[in-house]
Design a protein around this motif. Structure first.
Motif, PDB file in Angstrom:
ATOM      1  N   ASN A  18      15.943  -8.256  55.043  1.00 26.76           N
ATOM      2  CA  ASN A  18      15.289  -7.017  54.618  1.00 26.76           C
ATOM      3  C   ASN A  18      15.689  -6.693  53.182  1.00 26.76           C
ATOM      4  O   ASN A  18      16.869  -6.688  52.855  1.00 26.76           O
ATOM      5  N   GLU A  19      14.687  -6.405  52.363  1.00 29.39           N
ATOM      6  CA  GLU A  19      14.932  -5.943  50.999  1.00 29.39           C
ATOM      7  C   GLU A  19      14.271  -4.572  50.865  1.00 29.39           C
ATOM      8  O   GLU A  19      13.069  -4.434  51.085  1.00 29.39           O
ATOM      9  N   THR A  20      15.062  -3.562  50.533  1.00 30.54           N
ATOM     10  CA  THR A  20      14.545  -2.206  50.384  1.00 30.54           C
ATOM     11  C   THR A  20      14.679  -1.793  48.930  1.00 30.54           C
ATOM     12  O   THR A  20      15.792  -1.698  48.396  1.00 30.54           O
ATOM     13  N   GLU A  21      13.528  -1.562  48.292  1.00 30.77           N
ATOM     14  CA  GLU A  21      13.545  -1.134  46.896  1.00 30.77           C
ATOM     15  C   GLU A  21      13.951   0.334  46.818  1.00 30.77           C
ATOM     16  O   GLU A  21      13.639   1.118  47.718  1.00 30.77           O
ATOM     17  N   THR A  29      18.777  -1.944  44.611  1.00 32.81           N
ATOM     18  CA  THR A  29      18.028  -2.498  45.732  1.00 32.81           C
ATOM     19  C   THR A  29      19.005  -2.827  46.848  1.00 32.81           C
ATOM     20  O   THR A  29      20.098  -3.342  46.597  1.00 32.81           O
ATOM     21  N   TYR A  31      19.938  -4.840  50.369  1.00 26.65           N
ATOM     22  CA  TYR A  31      19.637  -6.037  51.146  1.00 26.65           C
ATOM     23  C   TYR A  31      20.392  -5.973  52.465  1.00 26.65           C
ATOM     24  O   TYR A  31      21.540  -5.545  52.511  1.00 26.65           O
ATOM     25  N   TYR A  76      11.033 -12.590  56.012  1.00 26.71           N
ATOM     26  CA  TYR A  76      11.395 -11.783  54.850  1.00 26.71           C
ATOM     27  C   TYR A  76      10.597 -10.483  54.899  1.00 26.71           C
ATOM     28  O   TYR A  76       9.374 -10.503  54.968  1.00 26.71           O
ATOM     29  N   LEU A  78       9.917  -6.936  52.953  1.00 24.36           N
ATOM     30  CA  LEU A  78      10.084  -6.177  51.717  1.00 24.36           C
ATOM     31  C   LEU A  78       9.580  -4.764  51.945  1.00 24.36           C
ATOM     32  O   LEU A  78       8.423  -4.557  52.314  1.00 24.36           O
TER      33      LEU A  78
END
Length: 93
Positions: A18-21, A29, A31, A76, A78
């Motif tokens: 998980n990538e959270t901006e 950011t 991760y 993945y 995002l």
């Protein structure tokens, strides 16, 4: 008496990244990640009936075998903003 095979359980681990901006450009950011297991078995060696269960209780004792492996694929995810912060503030004013 029939030959009894020990039951096998196969565990395949799939990575989820998980990538959270950030909401604000000054933030970092984030991760994170987890591993999700997928269990598979061989149906011909599981306890399917009470009769089969009795076969496993005779000597030798039942040995449950598990195989753990990691899948080469990953998921993945995002997470990003639908609208910019300035757009939200402008529309609310």
């Amino acid at each position: 008496m029939p030959t009894v095979q020990p039951p096998y359980v196969y565990i395949n681990l799939a990575k989820v990244i998980n990538e959270t901006e950030p909401l604000d450009s000054s933030d970092n950011t984030e991760y994170s990640g987890i591993q999700i297991p997928k269990f598979t078995t061989t149906n011909d060696v599981l306890f399917l009936t009470e009769n089969d269960d009795r076969l496993y209780h005779n000597d030798p004792p039942t040995i449950l075998t598990s195989h753990i492996s990691e899948l080469p694929q990953y998921i993945y995810n995002l997470q990003q903003l639908i609208a910019k912060k300035t757009e939200i503030i402008f529309k609310n004013i």
